[in-house]
Design an enzyme around this catalytic site. Structure first.
Site, PDB file in Angstrom:
ATOM      1  N   ARG A 107      12.828 -12.700 -11.001  1.00  0.00           N
ATOM      2  CA  ARG A 107      12.621 -12.893  -9.576  1.00  0.00           C
ATOM      3  C   ARG A 107      11.969 -14.249  -9.315  1.00  0.00           C
ATOM      4  O   ARG A 107      10.962 -14.593  -9.938  1.00  0.00           O
ATOM      5  CB  ARG A 107      11.734 -11.767  -9.042  1.00  0.00           C
ATOM      6  CG  ARG A 107      11.854 -11.488  -7.562  1.00  0.00           C
ATOM      7  CD  ARG A 107      11.022 -10.283  -7.187  1.00  0.00           C
ATOM      8  NE  ARG A 107       9.595 -10.544  -7.313  1.00  0.00           N
ATOM      9  CZ  ARG A 107       8.661 -10.044  -6.494  1.00  0.00           C
ATOM     10  NH1 ARG A 107       9.012  -9.255  -5.498  1.00  0.00           N
ATOM     11  NH2 ARG A 107       7.390 -10.313  -6.677  1.00  0.00           N
ATOM     12  N   PHE A 157       9.236  -0.521  -1.618  1.00  0.00           N
ATOM     13  CA  PHE A 157       8.140  -0.720  -2.563  1.00  0.00           C
ATOM     14  C   PHE A 157       7.469   0.638  -2.763  1.00  0.00           C
ATOM     15  O   PHE A 157       7.196   1.341  -1.790  1.00  0.00           O
ATOM     16  CB  PHE A 157       7.151  -1.741  -2.005  1.00  0.00           C
ATOM     17  CG  PHE A 157       6.091  -2.137  -2.984  1.00  0.00           C
ATOM     18  CD1 PHE A 157       6.388  -3.018  -4.013  1.00  0.00           C
ATOM     19  CD2 PHE A 157       4.812  -1.617  -2.888  1.00  0.00           C
ATOM     20  CE1 PHE A 157       5.411  -3.379  -4.934  1.00  0.00           C
ATOM     21  CE2 PHE A 157       3.830  -1.971  -3.804  1.00  0.00           C
ATOM     22  CZ  PHE A 157       4.129  -2.853  -4.829  1.00  0.00           C
ATOM     23  N   TYR A 187      -1.154 -12.411   1.582  1.00  0.00           N
ATOM     24  CA  TYR A 187      -1.384 -13.211   0.368  1.00  0.00           C
ATOM     25  C   TYR A 187      -0.106 -13.771  -0.244  1.00  0.00           C
ATOM     26  O   TYR A 187      -0.155 -14.467  -1.249  1.00  0.00           O
ATOM     27  CB  TYR A 187      -2.153 -12.404  -0.685  1.00  0.00           C
ATOM     28  CG  TYR A 187      -1.627 -11.013  -0.944  1.00  0.00           C
ATOM     29  CD1 TYR A 187      -0.512 -10.790  -1.728  1.00  0.00           C
ATOM     30  CD2 TYR A 187      -2.280  -9.906  -0.400  1.00  0.00           C
ATOM     31  CE1 TYR A 187      -0.036  -9.510  -1.964  1.00  0.00           C
ATOM     32  CE2 TYR A 187      -1.823  -8.622  -0.629  1.00  0.00           C
ATOM     33  CZ  TYR A 187      -0.698  -8.430  -1.419  1.00  0.00           C
ATOM     34  OH  TYR A 187      -0.235  -7.149  -1.645  1.00  0.00           O
ATOM     35  N   LYS A 188       1.045 -13.491   0.365  1.00  0.00           N
ATOM     36  CA  LYS A 188       2.300 -14.038  -0.149  1.00  0.00           C
ATOM     37  C   LYS A 188       2.617 -15.343   0.592  1.00  0.00           C
ATOM     38  O   LYS A 188       1.989 -16.375   0.350  1.00  0.00           O
ATOM     39  CB  LYS A 188       3.414 -13.008  -0.015  1.00  0.00           C
ATOM     40  CG  LYS A 188       3.160 -11.697  -0.764  1.00  0.00           C
ATOM     41  CD  LYS A 188       4.330 -10.755  -0.635  1.00  0.00           C
ATOM     42  CE  LYS A 188       3.998  -9.350  -1.135  1.00  0.00           C
ATOM     43  NZ  LYS A 188       3.717  -9.286  -2.579  1.00  0.00           N
ATOM     44  N   ASP A 225       7.865  -2.972   7.400  1.00  0.00           N
ATOM     45  CA  ASP A 225       7.003  -3.631   6.421  1.00  0.00           C
ATOM     46  C   ASP A 225       7.497  -5.065   6.287  1.00  0.00           C
ATOM     47  O   ASP A 225       8.625  -5.311   5.851  1.00  0.00           O
ATOM     48  CB  ASP A 225       7.096  -2.888   5.078  1.00  0.00           C
ATOM     49  CG  ASP A 225       6.173  -3.476   4.016  1.00  0.00           C
ATOM     50  OD1 ASP A 225       5.922  -4.698   4.045  1.00  0.00           O
ATOM     51  OD2 ASP A 225       5.744  -2.722   3.119  1.00  0.00           O
TER      52      ASP A 225
END
Length: 398
Positions: A372, A126, A220-221, A195
């Site tokens: 996605r 990312f 938050y995922k 990560d």
């Protein structure tokens, strides 16, 4: 098509996690973007109303002690710990993922010692992780070496201080070999920093079992903590005494209220703290984690693989030939909890997703040509997977 619908119904009926869906605020939308923002657990608004009216509104400053605000970063860290395979006392919650990446990478270079001036970084990471690693390298006199995760063992050497890797690739959904790559880093005398943004809450991680040194992740995922909910930092117990944070703050001081000019770090995971905890979002996260009570990550992983297998099968059966192709690995050992599809017409990928969302299937895209779809097993079912594949096929055909 009816065969897939019947199979989906049978699979949902047999699914032991299906009742958990009722714990979330959902509508008729097929929500497949939980790998960007998890759904809202139904009980969180009532908890936040209590925080606002009683803890903040009535108790005010007293809530730092009486309501447990001061100890929230470590307390909530201990609740996340079992979800990533860590013992208590090694995770502190606070700050953003980016800030924690900075802490972890700089601390890893300091733990590595003299003579090691390279930081290997996942070449497909990312972007922010790469930006942070680059800045950390400039500040510490190291150099960043981008490398594909599969090439890490060959790239490791006596000058490698640390390796920063993503457990699951955010774009393709590929699951990387955390145990093997961690072992390879250690064999070369380097530290492994992981990560976990796209794996925590979706599959077993095993931080302690696999000897990971440091790890970071968002909440938050798949952990459903809410937009901008605080991230977390894992520091293995064996490193805590020597952990030297590049962002020492008053709340990580051994005696924070002494307000002395000299810094003396606290013991344990508290060293990962910096400033005043972001209490409102932190307590929303703490409440959201209640949905995990009695749920095993292994059961979640089993459903995740079954869901993504079924979705891929439906896409292969429904979609017009040649219009989309999976970029997510078929092998379970290499797949996270999302499916990414490359769209034949890159210029039309955004339009495909826009129409999908209009028709009640919410995913997202990664430019230029990847659609996605994230599968959150706590609230996504097999009928959702079938419906998403069917509507996708209709949109592509149109």
């Amino acid at each position: 098509m009816s065969d897939f619908k019947e199979r989906a119904e049978a699979l949902d009926t047999a699914d032991e996690l299906a009742p958990l869906r009722e714990l979330f605020t959902l509508d008729d939308t097929v929500y497949l973007d939980g790998n960007s923002l998890g759904a809202l657990p139904r009980h969180v608004p009532a908890r936040m109303q209590e925080v606002l009216t009683r803890e903040w509104g009535a108790l005010r400053i007293r809530s730092w002690g009486e309501s447990g605000w001061w100890t929230a970063p470590e307390r909530i860290g201990d609740r996340i710990a079992p979800l990533v395979g860590a013992a208590a006392g090694q995770i502190v919650v606070g700050d953003s993922t980016s800030v924690n990446v900075f802490k972890a990478v700089v601390a890893a270079t300091r733990l590595a010692g003299e003579g090691r001036d390279e930081i290997l970084v996942d070449a497909s990471t990312f972007p922010t992780d790469g930006y942070i690693a680059g800045s950390a390298a400039r500040m510490t006199g190291h150099r960043v070496v981008p490398v594909a995760p599969s090439d890490v063992p060959a790239a490791l050497g006596p000058r490698t201080a640390a390796v920063l890797l993503n457990h699951v690739d955010y774009r393709t959904g590929r699951l990387h070999d955390l145990p093997g790559l961690t072992a390879a880093a250690h064999e070369a005398g380097a530290l492994a920093v992981w990560d976990l943004c796209h794996s925590a809450g979706a599959l077993p991680v095993g931080l302690d079992a696999h000897g990971v040194d440091l790890a970071v992740g968002c909440t938050y995922k798949y952990l459903n903590g809410g937009p901008g909910s605080p991230a977390y930092l894992y520091v293995a117990e064996r490193h805590q005494e020597a952990f030297d944070s590049p962002l020492p703050g008053w709340t990580s001081h051994a005696d924070p209220f002494a307000m002395t000019p000299g810094y003396a770090p606290a013991d344990g995971s508290v060293r990962g703290r910096v400033g005043t905890p972001d209490i409102l979002s932190m307590l929303a996260l703490e409440s959201a984690l209640d949905v995990w009570d009695g749920v095993s990550v292994e059961a979640v992983r089993a459903k995740s693989l079954a869901l993504t297998d079924f979705f891929l099968e439906c896409v292969a059966a429904y979609a017009p030939e040649g219009r989309v192709a999976p970029v997510t690995p078929v092998s379970h050992a290499e797949r996270g909890s999302q499916v990414s599809l490359r769209c034949e017409n890159a210029d039309g990928t955004a339009e495909v997703m826009r129409v999908l969302i209009e028709r009640g299937v919410v995913g997202d895209l990664r430019r230029p040509d990847v659609l996605r779809f994230g599968f959150t097993p706590l609230y996504v079912g097999f009928a959702d997977a079938e419906r998403a594949a069917r509507i996708l096929a209709e949109v592509l055909a149109a």
